[in-house]
Design an enzyme around this catalytic site. Structure first.
Site, PDB file in Angstrom:
ATOM      1  CD  GLU A 245      -6.399   1.102  -4.136  1.00 44.65           C
ATOM      2  OE1 GLU A 245      -6.527   2.069  -3.361  1.00 44.65           O
ATOM      3  OE2 GLU A 245      -5.313   0.519  -4.308  1.00 44.65           O
TER       4      GLU A 245
ATOM      5  CG  HIS B  64      -7.331   2.637   0.981  1.00 48.90           C
ATOM      6  ND1 HIS B  64      -6.560   2.921   2.089  1.00 48.90           N
ATOM      7  CD2 HIS B  64      -6.510   2.006   0.100  1.00 48.90           C
ATOM      8  CE1 HIS B  64      -5.321   2.469   1.881  1.00 48.90           C
ATOM      9  NE2 HIS B  64      -5.264   1.904   0.693  1.00 48.90           N
TER      10      HIS B  64
ATOM     11  CB  CYS C 113      -0.895  -0.016   1.239  1.00 45.87           C
ATOM     12  SG  CYS C 113      -2.019   1.383   1.328  1.00 45.87           S
TER      13      CYS C 113
HETATM   14 NI    NI Z   1      -3.596   1.017  -0.176  1.00 47.64          NI
END
Ligand code: NI
Length: 197
Positions: free
Chosen positions: A176, A179, A132
């Site tokens: 993603e 996130h 990440c």
């Molecule tokens: Ni990430």
């Protein structure tokens, strides 16, 4: 003499007993100032841990959004980053925007997805390596679904659509879109380790 032997035995016993604190913990306790350093949530951590909101109709048609998408696409592909995906909390905004490299499309283009959600998870669970951009120098082995259905608004449109994605690209979407919920891969990883350079 007996007293000396007794003291030696006590010392030997104490050295064999498990210590309550590790050497690093003992050093922290014994050498720190009386006013101890208080660990802090960094501002970056706060934005990474905050759930993101859908963009409004006004935001979806805004010039600012076009600029933001262009900058996110530039950032994720920049040689200093070299990522395969990026989510807006990683650049400081809690909005539901992800940009993902579509390894399942010819030319493997990067594309942005607005108001992105994971509609459903399917296929099998497979464990694979992930990194990440927000956690430099580390990688982890993370169980992910091999197939997902995503729901999103494509840039320049206002209609929601759904799409099925498989394979590594499905893993990137899960990473993603996590996130956008304030979830990091380290929360899901079986193991996290220092990335080999
Ligand atoms: Ni990430």
């Amino acid at each position: 003499m007996k007293k000396l032997i007794f003291l030696m035995l006590v010392a030997l016993l104490m050295s064999c007993m498990p210590r309550a604190f590790t050497p690093a913990e003992r050093e922290l306790i014994l050498t720190s100032d009386s006013l101890m350093y208080v660990t802090q949530i960094h501002a970056d951590s706060a934005v990474l841990r905050t759930p993101s909101l859908d963009l409004t109709a006004e935001e979806l048609s805004s010039q600012e959004l076009r600029v933001l998408m262009a900058k996110m696409l530039y950032t994720v592909q920049h040689p200093t980053q070299d990522g395969v995906g990026i989510a807006s909390p990683q650049v400081g905004l809690n909005k539901r925007i992800v940009c993902v490299q579509r390894f399942d499309k010819p030319g493997e283009p990067f594309e942005c997805y607005l108001n992105a959600h994971l509609e459903s998870l399917g296929g099998e669970i497979a464990v694979g390596p992930e990194g990440c951009l927000s956690i430099p120098g580390k990688r982890g082995l993370v169980p992910r679904h091999t197939k997902v259905q995503i729901r999103y608004v494509a840039p320049g449109t206002t209609q929601e659509r759904t799409e099925e994605v498989e394979g590594f690209t499905a893993v990137i979407f899960q990473h993603e879109i996590d996130h956008l919920e304030g979830i990091l891969y380290t929360d899901r990883a079986d193991s996290v380790f220092v990335a080999p350079r």
